[in-house]
Design a protein around this motif. Structure first.
Motif, short mmCIF file in Angstrom:
data_model
loop_
_atom_site.label_atom_id
_atom_site.label_comp_id
_atom_site.label_asym_id
_atom_site.label_seq_id
_atom_site.Cartn_x
_atom_site.Cartn_y
_atom_site.Cartn_z
N MET A 1 14.13 4.57 -20.71
CA MET A 1 13.71 5.07 -22.01
C MET A 1 13.80 3.93 -23.02
SD MET A 1 12.52 7.69 -23.60
CE MET A 1 12.84 8.93 -22.34
N GLY A 32 9.06 6.43 -23.84
CA GLY A 32 9.55 6.12 -25.18
C GLY A 32 8.44 6.23 -26.20
N GLN A 42 12.24 8.75 -30.13
CA GLN A 42 12.95 8.47 -28.88
C GLN A 42 13.71 9.72 -28.42
OE1 GLN A 42 16.60 6.08 -28.60
NE2 GLN A 42 15.60 4.81 -27.06
#
Length: 286
Positions: A1, A32, A42
Motif C-alpha cells: 500500500m 494506493g 490511503q
C-alpha cells in the motif's frame, strides 16, 4: 500500500516485490491513491483491500500512524510496514518493518553537507511535514549539525536558516519554487532536501541552479538530497555537471524484494524479524 501509486519509488518497490513473487507463482499488487500522498485516500484504499478478501498480506508505507491504527488492528491478514513505519505507540500492529533507517539517512545527508560547505555554516531543509519517516530524516540532519528547529543557541558552528524547513507538500512544482527562493535569499549555506522532489523535473531544476554554478563550484552554496530509482540517474547527471554536490540513494527495488519474502513467510506461518533494514549509500565527487 503506497502513499501514492504515481511515485516512482513505490513503483520500484512494487517491481522488486513482484519479480520476487513471480518466482513462486505469486504476485504483488500496487495499491494506493494517485497524485500526491493523501491520508484519507490511503485509508480508503487500505479498507478496500482488507474488505475485498483478495490479498494474503498487506505492506503499508505509513502516512499517519494514529489514523491508520484503528483500520489495521483487527486485520485478518498479516500486515507489515515499509519505507515509513508505525510510530512507537502503534508499532506492535505491524508484524515487521522493511526499509531504511530514516534517521541514519538524515545523518548521511548532514555529513555530505559538512563535507562540502565552505564559509557560512547555515542550512535549509526541504521536507513534507506530514510524513513520519521524513520527520526522522530531518531529526537525523539536525542531530549531526547540532541544531534544533530554527534555534541556534546551542549550535556554535551550524545553524538553521530562519525560513527552514520548507514544506513541499510532496509537490514537485512547489519544491522548485522553494528552492529558487532559497538560492536567491539565503546567500551562503547548504540546501538539504530529505526527498527527491526538486530533481524530478530536471529541466526546471537546471534552469534554477545554473545561474548559481559559480557559487556551487566554490562550495559557497551546497545542495544535497535523498533519492531512489529513476532519481538516481538524474542525480548522477547533475553531480557530473556540478549542479549537485551529493546524494543519498535508497534501493526501493531491494526493499520490494524483501517485502515479498517477509509476507510469504508470514502467510506460511513462519516467524520473521521485527526489522529488515536496507542500507543507504552516499554518492559524491571525490
Amino acid at each position: 500500500m503506497a502513499k501514492s501509486i504515481d511515485d516512482k519509488n513505490f513503483i520500484d518497490a512494487w517491481q522488486g516485490c513482484n519479480a520476487a513473487a513471480l518466482e513462486n507463482s505469486d504476485r504483488c499488487v500496487l495499491l494506493g491513491p494517485t497524485g500526491a500522498a493523501h491520508l484519507r485516500k490511503q485509508e480508503q484504499a487500505i479498507l478496500g483491500a482488507l474488505e475485498s478478501g483478495k490479498y494474503d498480506g498487506l505492506a503499508i508505507s505509513v502516512i499517519d500512524s494514529k489514523h491508520l491504527a484503528p483500520i489495521i488492528k483487527d486485520a485478518n491478514v498479516p500486515v507489515i510496514t515499509f519505507d515509513s513505519p508505525l510510530n512507537k505507540p502503534y508499532a506492535s500492529l505491524s508484524q515487521s518493518y522493511v526499509g531504511i533507517d530514516n534517521f541514519e539517512l538524515g545523518q548521511s545527508l548532514a555529513e555530505l553537507a559538512k563535507l562540502f560547505l565552505r564559509g557560512k555554516e547555515q542550512f535549509c531543509l526541504m521536507t513534507d511535514m506530514h510524513d513520519a519517516n521524513l520527520a526522522l530524516r530531518v531529526s537525523g540532519v539536525r542531530q549531526v549539525l547540532k541544531a534544533s528547529g530554527s534555534s541556534s543557541a546551542n549550535a556554535p558552528n551550524w545553524y538553521e536558516w530562519s525560513r527552514s524547513p520548507w514544506n513541499t507538500s510532496d509537490k514537485i512544482d512547489r519544491s522548485l519554487i522553494q528552492l529558487n527562493g532559497t538560492l536567491h535569499s539565503m546567500g551562503q549555506g547548504a540546501v538539504i532536501s530529505v526527498g527527491q522532489w526538486p530533481i524530478l523535473d530536471e529541466v526546471e531544476y537546471r534552469e534554477i541552479a545554473t545561474p548559481f554554478f559559480n557559487q556551487f563550484d566554490r562550495q559557497e552554496i551546497v545542495v544535497v538530497l535523498a533519492t531512489g530509482g529513476h532519481g538516481v540517474n538524474v542525480a548522477e547527471s547533475l553531480l557530473r555537471d556540478g549542479l549537485l554536490h551529493g546524494y543519498v540513494s535508497v534501493d526501493f527495488y531491494a526493499i520490494g524484494s524483501q517485502i515479498y519474502q517477509v509476507l510469504r513467510n508470514l502467510s506460511n506461518g513462519l516467524n520473521v524479524e521485527e526489522t529488515y533494514l536496507i542500507p543507504v549509500t552516499k554518492h559524491f565527487k571525490e
